[in-house]
Design an enzyme around this catalytic site. Structure first.
Site, mmCIF file in Angstrom:
data_model
loop_
_atom_site.group_PDB
_atom_site.id
_atom_site.type_symbol
_atom_site.label_atom_id
_atom_site.label_comp_id
_atom_site.label_asym_id
_atom_site.label_seq_id
_atom_site.Cartn_x
_atom_site.Cartn_y
_atom_site.Cartn_z
ATOM 1 N N SER A 9 0.836 -1.203 0.000
ATOM 2 C CA SER A 9 0.000 0.000 0.000
ATOM 3 C C SER A 9 0.877 1.263 0.000
ATOM 4 C CB SER A 9 -0.901 -0.041 1.246
ATOM 5 O OG SER A 9 -1.071 1.246 1.774
HETATM 6 N N1 LIG Z 1 -5.846 8.435 2.736
HETATM 7 C C1 LIG Z 1 -5.494 7.221 3.431
HETATM 8 C C2 LIG Z 1 -5.722 6.035 2.498
HETATM 9 C C3 LIG Z 1 -5.766 4.735 3.248
HETATM 10 C C4 LIG Z 1 -6.263 3.616 2.356
HETATM 11 O O1 LIG Z 1 -7.147 3.805 1.511
HETATM 12 N N2 LIG Z 1 -5.706 2.421 2.562
HETATM 13 C C5 LIG Z 1 -6.106 1.297 1.752
HETATM 14 C C6 LIG Z 1 -4.859 0.560 1.269
HETATM 15 S S1 LIG Z 1 -3.917 1.584 0.182
HETATM 16 C C7 LIG Z 1 -6.915 0.322 2.604
HETATM 17 O O2 LIG Z 1 -6.581 0.095 3.741
HETATM 18 N N3 LIG Z 1 -7.971 -0.265 2.053
HETATM 19 C C8 LIG Z 1 -8.762 -1.242 2.716
HETATM 20 C C9 LIG Z 1 -10.216 -0.900 2.830
HETATM 21 O O3 LIG Z 1 -10.606 0.243 2.484
HETATM 22 O O4 LIG Z 1 -10.973 -1.762 3.260
HETATM 23 C C10 LIG Z 1 -4.034 7.298 3.884
HETATM 24 O O5 LIG Z 1 -3.269 8.075 3.309
HETATM 25 O O6 LIG Z 1 -3.674 6.626 4.851
#
Ligand SMILES: N[C@@H](CCC(=O)N[C@@H](CS)C(=O)NCC(=O)O)C(=O)O
Length: 214
Positions: A9
């Site tokens: 990520s």
């Molecule tokens: N804006 C957040 C984005 C976090 C994000 O979207 N993380 C994703 C992985 S890149 C995630 O955990 N997705 C899992 C979900 O939404 O269930 C940051 O910068 O931390």
């Protein structure tokens, strides 16, 4: 301190690079998004928005990568040049963190259909590329994104753009951005350590997903 993360990520890699930069001791706990571990009851109890990165420092929980890196600097390395205390310098770093978060949202929203078996959204791609035109102009004769030295805005943006690299988005025509990316990658001595293996996995994953998309 615990960091819930997945190395592939991009926002997690921003936090991992900051941890390397400050040489912090953090207990890193992998959350495998491909197995939907972020939706487990135990993780939902920690962060009901079910996203990584998530930091747990005692009874304090924080998500959003940019908020996490600011917190770590203010707690462990106050007035570090990565996020200076000077009001106007800090404001410029914040400006670029917000700006590049917007650009990352454009990028991830055009790519996200791939995660549900669909092709990337071409009109969204154009919006993302248009935003890079402006950044490219801004980077003319500049070595760093926000100030005249490295800041967390550079670290966060280089990770954001790694998603574009993993999806083979053609960034070649953005000459100033390319020069900046090369410089940042070589300047960050821990760049390879944090990014090389996850990027191989991410590239493989995105290639397969895009090939399978309809
Ligand atoms: N804006 C957040 C984005 C976090 C994000 O979207 N993380 C994703 C992985 S890149 C995630 O955990 N997705 C899992 C979900 O939404 O269930 C940051 O910068 O931390």
């Amino acid at each position: 301190m615990d960091l819930y993360y997945m190395a592939e990520s991009p926002p997690c890699r921003t936090v991992l690079m900051l941890i390397e930069h400050l040489n912090l001791r953090v207990n890193c706990i992998n959350v495998d998004l491909s197995k939907q571990e972020q939706l487990s009851q135990s993780f939902l109890k920690i962060n009901h928005f079910h996203v990584v990165p998530t930091l747990v420092d005692g009874d304090f929980t924080l998500w959003e990568s940019r908020a996490i890196v600011k917190y770590l600097i203010d707690k462990f390395a106050p007035n570090n040049q990565l996020y200076p205390e000077n009001l106007q310098e800090r404001a410029k770093v914040d400006q670029w963190l917000y700006q590049e978060m917007g650009i990352y949202c454009l990028l991830s929203s055009f790519i996200s259909p791939v995660f549900v078996g669909k092709k990337p959204d071409k009109s969204g791609e154009q919006r993302f590329l248009d935003s890079l035109d402006s950044v490219n102009l801004h980077m003319e004769n500049r070595k760093y994104l926000a100030l005249d030295h490295l800041t967390i805005a550079d670290i966060s943006f280089v990770c954001s753009l790694s998603l574009a690299e993993a999806c083979s988005v053609d960034l070649e025509k953005y000459h100033n951005i390319n020069l900046w990316m090369k410089r940042i990658k070589s300047e960050l001595t821990y760049y390879e350590k944090v990014n090389s293996e996850p990027m191989i996995n991410l590239i493989t994953f995105m290639k397969d997903a895009i090939a399978r998309a309809q």
